[in-house]
Design a protein around this motif. Structure first.
Motif, PDB file in Angstrom:
ATOM      1  N   LEU A 182       0.813  -1.218   0.000  1.00  0.00           N
ATOM      2  CA  LEU A 182       0.000   0.000   0.000  1.00  0.00           C
ATOM      3  C   LEU A 182       0.847   1.269   0.000  1.00  0.00           C
ATOM      4  CD1 LEU A 182      -2.709  -1.108   2.593  1.00  0.00           C
ATOM      5  CD2 LEU A 182      -3.081  -0.681   0.159  1.00  0.00           C
ATOM      6  N   ARG A 183       2.109   1.144   0.392  1.00  0.00           N
ATOM      7  CA  ARG A 183       2.958   2.322   0.521  1.00  0.00           C
ATOM      8  C   ARG A 183       3.130   3.051  -0.809  1.00  0.00           C
ATOM      9  NH1 ARG A 183       8.072   0.733   3.589  1.00  0.00           N
ATOM     10  NH2 ARG A 183       8.549  -0.330   1.625  1.00  0.00           N
ATOM     11  N   GLU A 187      -3.042   7.433  -2.394  1.00  0.00           N
ATOM     12  CA  GLU A 187      -3.755   7.483  -1.118  1.00  0.00           C
ATOM     13  C   GLU A 187      -5.251   7.234  -1.268  1.00  0.00           C
ATOM     14  OE1 GLU A 187      -4.428  10.621   2.612  1.00  0.00           O
ATOM     15  OE2 GLU A 187      -2.908  10.996   1.084  1.00  0.00           O
ATOM     16  N   SER A 188      -5.861   7.772  -2.322  1.00  0.00           N
ATOM     17  CA  SER A 188      -7.309   7.606  -2.496  1.00  0.00           C
ATOM     18  C   SER A 188      -7.694   6.149  -2.685  1.00  0.00           C
ATOM     19  CB  SER A 188      -7.785   8.421  -3.701  1.00  0.00           C
ATOM     20  OG  SER A 188      -7.126   7.990  -4.890  1.00  0.00           O
ATOM     21  N   ILE A 189      -6.780   5.359  -3.249  1.00  0.00           N
ATOM     22  CA  ILE A 189      -7.031   3.930  -3.437  1.00  0.00           C
ATOM     23  C   ILE A 189      -6.698   3.151  -2.179  1.00  0.00           C
ATOM     24  CG2 ILE A 189      -6.335   1.883  -4.753  1.00  0.00           C
ATOM     25  CD1 ILE A 189      -5.798   3.734  -7.130  1.00  0.00           C
ATOM     26  N   ALA A 190      -5.600   3.512  -1.534  1.00  0.00           N
ATOM     27  CA  ALA A 190      -5.112   2.739  -0.381  1.00  0.00           C
ATOM     28  C   ALA A 190      -5.937   2.956   0.887  1.00  0.00           C
ATOM     29  CB  ALA A 190      -3.657   3.102  -0.104  1.00  0.00           C
ATOM     30  N   GLU A 195      -8.180   1.159   6.323  1.00  0.00           N
ATOM     31  CA  GLU A 195      -9.229   1.193   7.339  1.00  0.00           C
ATOM     32  C   GLU A 195      -9.920  -0.166   7.478  1.00  0.00           C
ATOM     33  OE1 GLU A 195      -9.611   3.835   9.259  1.00  0.00           O
ATOM     34  OE2 GLU A 195      -8.061   4.872   8.105  1.00  0.00           O
ATOM     35  N   LEU A 196     -10.149  -0.847   6.354  1.00  0.00           N
ATOM     36  CA  LEU A 196     -10.820  -2.150   6.414  1.00  0.00           C
ATOM     37  C   LEU A 196      -9.979  -3.176   7.169  1.00  0.00           C
ATOM     38  CD1 LEU A 196     -12.328  -2.322   2.824  1.00  0.00           C
ATOM     39  CD2 LEU A 196     -13.642  -2.476   4.948  1.00  0.00           C
ATOM     40  N   ILE A 197      -8.675  -3.157   6.959  1.00  0.00           N
ATOM     41  CA  ILE A 197      -7.803  -4.079   7.694  1.00  0.00           C
ATOM     42  C   ILE A 197      -7.851  -3.769   9.178  1.00  0.00           C
ATOM     43  CG2 ILE A 197      -5.406  -4.785   8.071  1.00  0.00           C
ATOM     44  CD1 ILE A 197      -4.967  -4.394   5.055  1.00  0.00           C
ATOM     45  N   ALA A 198      -7.816  -2.487   9.526  1.00  0.00           N
ATOM     46  CA  ALA A 198      -7.892  -2.106  10.943  1.00  0.00           C
ATOM     47  C   ALA A 198      -9.201  -2.590  11.558  1.00  0.00           C
ATOM     48  CB  ALA A 198      -7.766  -0.587  11.082  1.00  0.00           C
ATOM     49  N   GLN A 199     -10.302  -2.416  10.837  1.00  0.00           N
ATOM     50  CA  GLN A 199     -11.595  -2.908  11.315  1.00  0.00           C
ATOM     51  C   GLN A 199     -11.593  -4.424  11.451  1.00  0.00           C
ATOM     52  OE1 GLN A 199     -14.643  -1.487   8.607  1.00  0.00           O
ATOM     53  NE2 GLN A 199     -15.283   0.076  10.054  1.00  0.00           N
ATOM     54  N   GLY A 200     -11.064  -5.080  10.425  1.00  0.00           N
ATOM     55  CA  GLY A 200     -11.100  -6.536  10.396  1.00  0.00           C
ATOM     56  C   GLY A 200     -10.304  -7.190  11.510  1.00  0.00           C
ATOM     57  N   LEU A 201      -9.250  -6.545  11.971  1.00  0.00           N
ATOM     58  CA  LEU A 201      -8.429  -7.113  13.045  1.00  0.00           C
ATOM     59  C   LEU A 201      -9.077  -6.924  14.408  1.00  0.00           C
ATOM     60  CD1 LEU A 201      -4.907  -5.967  11.821  1.00  0.00           C
ATOM     61  CD2 LEU A 201      -5.914  -8.236  11.622  1.00  0.00           C
ATOM     62  N   GLY A 202     -10.013  -5.983  14.504  1.00  0.00           N
ATOM     63  CA  GLY A 202     -10.747  -5.785  15.762  1.00  0.00           C
ATOM     64  C   GLY A 202      -9.828  -5.501  16.927  1.00  0.00           C
ATOM     65  N   THR A 203      -9.979  -6.272  18.004  1.00  0.00           N
ATOM     66  CA  THR A 203      -9.173  -6.069  19.217  1.00  0.00           C
ATOM     67  C   THR A 203      -8.086  -7.131  19.348  1.00  0.00           C
ATOM     68  OG1 THR A 203     -10.771  -7.376  20.506  1.00  0.00           O
ATOM     69  CG2 THR A 203     -11.097  -4.988  20.431  1.00  0.00           C
ATOM     70  N   ARG A 204      -7.824  -7.842  18.279  1.00  0.00           N
ATOM     71  CA  ARG A 204      -6.771  -8.854  18.327  1.00  0.00           C
ATOM     72  C   ARG A 204      -5.399  -8.197  18.512  1.00  0.00           C
ATOM     73  NH1 ARG A 204     -10.683 -10.632  14.900  1.00  0.00           N
ATOM     74  NH2 ARG A 204     -11.180 -12.873  14.917  1.00  0.00           N
ATOM     75  N   PRO A 205      -4.406  -8.955  19.023  1.00  0.00           N
ATOM     76  CA  PRO A 205      -3.050  -8.395  19.169  1.00  0.00           C
ATOM     77  C   PRO A 205      -2.498  -7.856  17.855  1.00  0.00           C
ATOM     78  CG  PRO A 205      -3.236 -10.465  20.371  1.00  0.00           C
ATOM     79  CD  PRO A 205      -4.520 -10.314  19.591  1.00  0.00           C
ATOM     80  N   ALA A 206      -2.883  -8.473  16.737  1.00  0.00           N
ATOM     81  CA  ALA A 206      -2.383  -8.021  15.439  1.00  0.00           C
ATOM     82  C   ALA A 206      -2.840  -6.604  15.111  1.00  0.00           C
ATOM     83  CB  ALA A 206      -2.851  -8.978  14.342  1.00  0.00           C
ATOM     84  N   ALA A 207      -3.910  -6.133  15.753  1.00  0.00           N
ATOM     85  CA  ALA A 207      -4.397  -4.776  15.478  1.00  0.00           C
ATOM     86  C   ALA A 207      -3.338  -3.739  15.828  1.00  0.00           C
ATOM     87  CB  ALA A 207      -5.680  -4.513  16.269  1.00  0.00           C
ATOM     88  N   GLN A 208      -2.615  -3.948  16.929  1.00  0.00           N
ATOM     89  CA  GLN A 208      -1.564  -3.010  17.307  1.00  0.00           C
ATOM     90  C   GLN A 208      -0.403  -3.075  16.327  1.00  0.00           C
ATOM     91  OE1 GLN A 208      -1.751  -0.606  19.708  1.00  0.00           O
ATOM     92  NE2 GLN A 208       0.105   0.079  18.671  1.00  0.00           N
ATOM     93  N   GLN A 209      -0.108  -4.275  15.842  1.00  0.00           N
ATOM     94  CA  GLN A 209       0.932  -4.417  14.828  1.00  0.00           C
ATOM     95  C   GLN A 209       0.568  -3.608  13.578  1.00  0.00           C
ATOM     96  OE1 GLN A 209       3.827  -5.524  14.494  1.00  0.00           O
ATOM     97  NE2 GLN A 209       4.190  -6.071  12.354  1.00  0.00           N
ATOM     98  N   THR A 222      -3.457  10.374   5.171  1.00  0.00           N
ATOM     99  CA  THR A 222      -4.342  11.162   6.035  1.00  0.00           C
ATOM    100  C   THR A 222      -5.633  10.400   6.298  1.00  0.00           C
ATOM    101  OG1 THR A 222      -5.250  12.306   4.092  1.00  0.00           O
ATOM    102  CG2 THR A 222      -3.417  13.360   5.250  1.00  0.00           C
ATOM    103  N   SER A 223      -5.559   9.078   6.332  1.00  0.00           N
ATOM    104  CA  SER A 223      -6.747   8.268   6.602  1.00  0.00           C
ATOM    105  C   SER A 223      -7.174   8.467   8.049  1.00  0.00           C
ATOM    106  CB  SER A 223      -6.446   6.786   6.365  1.00  0.00           C
ATOM    107  OG  SER A 223      -5.529   6.306   7.329  1.00  0.00           O
TER     108      SER A 223
END
Length: 307
Positions: A182-183, A187-190, A195-209, A222-223
């Motif tokens: 994604l780097r 930005e408009s595509i990424a 955000e979807l990945i952040a949502q999908g990980l929820g509160t799992r430890p991987a979310a902080q990663q 600027t997401s």
């Protein structure tokens, strides 16, 4: 309450309706060539007090075999109620639109995926009247994408893969692959995928990663997630600044009290006081500074100031 991973697992199909065109091969399903897909209303409520909604509903166009409807359901755990609701969704939509209906269930763990894949039969054991057979995507059949070029080739599929493998032991490598892919993406595509990945990980430890990767690899975006991370950093900086300011002020107070009482302040005492970063310890030294006879006595834990 609907969870963030639940929303991410099906909303990615709203963001990228064409994503399903890349899934049949992954899931071992032979379908005619798909040409387009568009979202439809998810509300299946009839003139009854009971409200029924699917997670995501798409109308899929094919090249030669006509359109069909795709229901996308995100399933985080086993739910006996789906035994009744999923067949209802299929039959209701078939009756309403007069089109074939395919039910796709997205899962994040093997047990739920195996449960969701069972045929749902309505009727007698000897002769089911209606059979609903969900198509299931989950950690058992979604590809583990740790190749940056492969992720860049299809960001939507790679994002869904990352979400379904949220509990995979190699999730750190999966997420690092996504952050690198994604780097170099506009930005408009990424942004939606971040955000979807952040949502999908929820509160799992991987979310902080993922938050750490967004903060470092995708810091120029600027997401909403990157802005939230930067805001947290600014808050932490302000808190640290206030603590440092309070410590510095209290150290000055200790020396001020000793000086006002005419106590000679040794260089060792001055260095120890100004070098202390513990507000509570400085508070104790400040109390002792009001009664000691020599500056170094403020460090004596047995001084009369604490008795």
């Amino acid at each position: 309450m609907v969870s963030a991973p639940h929303e991410a697992m099906h909303r990615i199909f709203q963001k990228e309706p064409g994503l399903f065109s890349r899934l049949p091969e992954v899931l071992g399903l032979e379908l005619p060539r798909l040409t387009s897909a568009k979202p439809l209303t998810v509300d299946l409520t009839e003139n009854e007090p009971l409200e029924r909604r699917v997670d995501t509903l798409l109308r899929i166009e094919t090249q030669n075999d006509g359109p069909f409807l795709l229901i996308v359901e995100a399933q985080g755990k086993k739910d006996p109620g789906k035994t009744a609701s999923w067949p209802y969704y299929v039959t209701y939509l078939n009756n309403k639109y007069r089109l074939p209906v395919l039910l796709l269930v997205i899962c994040q763990d093997h047990a739920t995926a195996a449960w969701a894949a069972r045929p749902l039969r309505i009727g007698l054991p000897q002769w089911p009247t209606v059979t609903t057979l969900p198509l299931v995507a989950g950690p058992h059949n979604m590809p583990v994408i740790t190749n940056v070029a492969e992720a860049r080739k299809d960001l939507a599929l790679a994002t869904l893969s990352a979400i379904t493998h949220a509990d995979n032991p190699d999730v750190d490598a999966i997420l690092k692959t996504m952050s690198v892919a994604l780097r170099d993406t506009p930005e408009s595509i990424a942004e939606p995928f971040v955000e979807l990945i952040a949502q999908g990980l929820g509160t799992r430890p991987a979310a902080q990663q993922w938050r750490n990767l967004v903060a470092v690899d995708l810091s120029f975006y600027t997401s909403p997630l990157s802005e939230e991370i930067r805001d947290e950093g600014r808050v932490e900086g302000r808190v640290e600044g206030r603590v440092e300011g309070r410590v510095e002020s209290r150290a000055e107070d200790v020396l001020l009290i000793l000086g006002a009482r005419g106590i000679d302040i040794t260089e060792a005492t001055r260095d120890k006081v100004t070098g202390c970063g513990d507000p509570e310890l400085l508070r104790r030294w400040l109390l002792r500074a009001a009664i000691v006879a020599a500056s170094d006595e403020i460090f004596d834990e047995a001084s009369s100031a604490d008795r």
